[in-house]
Design an enzyme around this catalytic site. Sequence first.
Site, PDB file in Angstrom:
ATOM      1  N   ASP A   1      -6.560  -9.010   0.408  1.00 52.01           N
ATOM      2  CA  ASP A   1      -7.397  -9.712  -0.548  1.00 52.01           C
ATOM      3  C   ASP A   1      -7.373 -11.217  -0.229  1.00 52.01           C
ATOM      4  OD1 ASP A   1      -8.904  -9.438  -3.103  1.00 52.01           O
ATOM      5  OD2 ASP A   1      -7.339 -10.803  -3.825  1.00 52.01           O
TER       6      ASP A   1
ATOM      7  N   GLU B   1     -10.586  -9.914   3.513  1.00 46.44           N
ATOM      8  CA  GLU B   1     -11.671 -10.798   3.088  1.00 46.44           C
ATOM      9  C   GLU B   1     -11.472 -12.152   3.778  1.00 46.44           C
ATOM     10  OE1 GLU B   1     -12.996  -9.931  -1.388  1.00 46.44           O
ATOM     11  OE2 GLU B   1     -10.934 -10.597  -1.239  1.00 46.44           O
TER      12      GLU B   1
END
Length: 695
Positions: free
Chosen positions: A408, A437
């Site tokens: 993340d 990400e």
Amino acid sequence: MQRESIRMFAYAISFDEIKVYLSKGYYNGISSKFYLKDLETNEHKLLNGDDGQEENGFKTYYFHTEFKVGRSYRVSDAYGLTCFLSFDRLPLCQDFDDRFAYDGDDLGSQYTPGATTFKVWAPVSTAVVLKLKSPEGAVSLYPMERENRGVYYIRIFKDLELYEYTYLISSNDETVESCDPYAYASTSNQRSSIVVDLKKCRRKTYDLPVLESKTDAIIYEVHVRDFSVDPYGELRHKGKFLAFSETGNATMLGYKTGVDYLEDLGVTHIQLQPINDYATVDEDHPYELYNWGYDPAQYNVTEGSYVSDPNDGYRRINECIRMIENIHKHHMRVILDVVYNHMHDVNDNALERTCPNYFFRRDEFGNLTNGSWCGNDLNSTAHMCRKYILDMCKRWQVLYGADGFRMDLMGIIDIETVNGIEAQGREIDPSFMLYGEGWNMGTLPQEQKAMIDNNRALPNVGFFNDYFRDTIRGSNQMEIKGYTSGDTYKTNDAIITMCDYGKFSSVEQSINYVECHDNATTFDKYSICNREEGEAAIERRCLLANIMVVLSMGVPFLHAGQEFFDTKFGNVNSYNAGDTVNKFDWGRRDQHIAAVETMKALIRLRKENKCFRYNNFDDMHAHIFINNINHRMVEYILTQDEGQYHEFHVYINPSFDTIGVDIDDDFKILMKAEDEAISNHHLDVHGISYVICAR
Ligand code: CA
């Protein structure tokens, strides 16, 4: 205590310098001399130097002097006022790691029936006491011994299985109670850690074929609770890890649910939204609140609300192991979503409590940075923080059986740490996958960020391809159309992103997606930007997007329910929106069996034909031809020299017009949306339709 009410305080600001603050409200902040007293040896010395400077209502004094970190000292002024010397600011020093970084692999509690060893890294504390609580509730305290590099240690010769424990960490007269950041289990809501015997936490292994290429993976993202909470799905362990260990379940219409359904779908990797302990859901009352879990409380233990009894140390570990084991047994791998970018509450977690001012990034004034927009950023460049992240990744791989990680907000983390996770992961398991990400966020220098623009420095790490998403589906702004919702001005962009040679150093790095847990579902977005077209056309457009995800060059990523056009009723950020909005809707699945079958067929097509899974640019150049027909339709031609078919033509037509193409009569239509047929070397592809043919 309010800082303003304190007349005097003192910090070590480097390893040979202290800074003393005297309030201007007290003798105008002026003292003619200061002393430093070692409370262990009683040595008392005069501090030389310095007339003091003005600073925010204080006079401040700097003194060079010797001291030992971890020992208690008192500073006194000319009037006999005293205060303790605090070491809490030392972790901000550049050379802190040189003195205190500890590379041992023995932090935490190591259990044997005869004795348990406890080790905790707490370098700036002046004392650490182990607090033990027996299963019967008897509490006992054991002062720990300080060893090299700020590690505190004790061995208790007793069978401590299932004893609860915490550390009482003192900085002089102030003490905080902390869980063990390396513990394997904890009681509900981070009240205490638990000693467990890891011999009772073993997993079965299943031999899955080695993942030769990341483009062989088909990732499917699901949330543990969402997956089983819908009563229609007939899973017994609603909202729990154990729902994934069930087999043989079906809906009242007879369609499979649970892991059996996922296996049938044909996906290869199940990506679970965070399963480590997070803060928002009360583990003792798990149905009061809902959360996705991007608010980490402990990285080292599983989330208690997913466990049948969050206070049972063994269930906490073993129910998660059973989940992953059963997914493996059904021939799929497991990717864990890990949030090593920030934590829920800096002050209320074991990392900050065991070593303040170290594990979270600070600016030059000592204030927390906030690149995550969640209030703090994990300080991955600090040696012990990087080690901690790597140690935890190893634990999830080795103890639990995770096959990879989805990171993340990976752009907040530094390249060295992310490459370290990848190298370690691959050493343990050659099929290991790591992606994340790669947004440009946070406060690290640009060249250190593990972001998309630096992908060449992270050659084995994948990135969510937002250009793919924005082109094929349209951006996260609900009104903006993408190619499959009918913006045919994006036809050339669609061609580029389906077979992209420029964005990444390797095609294996491109995680192709149009939908994930964040933002609206594709169906919800198209229900806004194509609202005048009606539901049937909207579903058809969602299908076109799904085809492009599954068949493009790169790694396809699907969000749970995307195959049956799931809805969150327009909610674009449903992280705490509850079960009704977020649940995996098994009833909607049953209503869209044809769409599910189409997804299965697409997945089978990809798996059975290597031309959809090329993992290098040379093969792509040699075997893939992609054309823009009439400025509207994508013609995607793939060839291969093995398999039942050697040439595939995929036509995607999101426009309203029927578009004709020349094609040889020996092509066979494998999949189509309407009644398209090839005759006389010609094929008409209808509006908002697709045809996949091969020979
Ligand atoms: Ca929790």
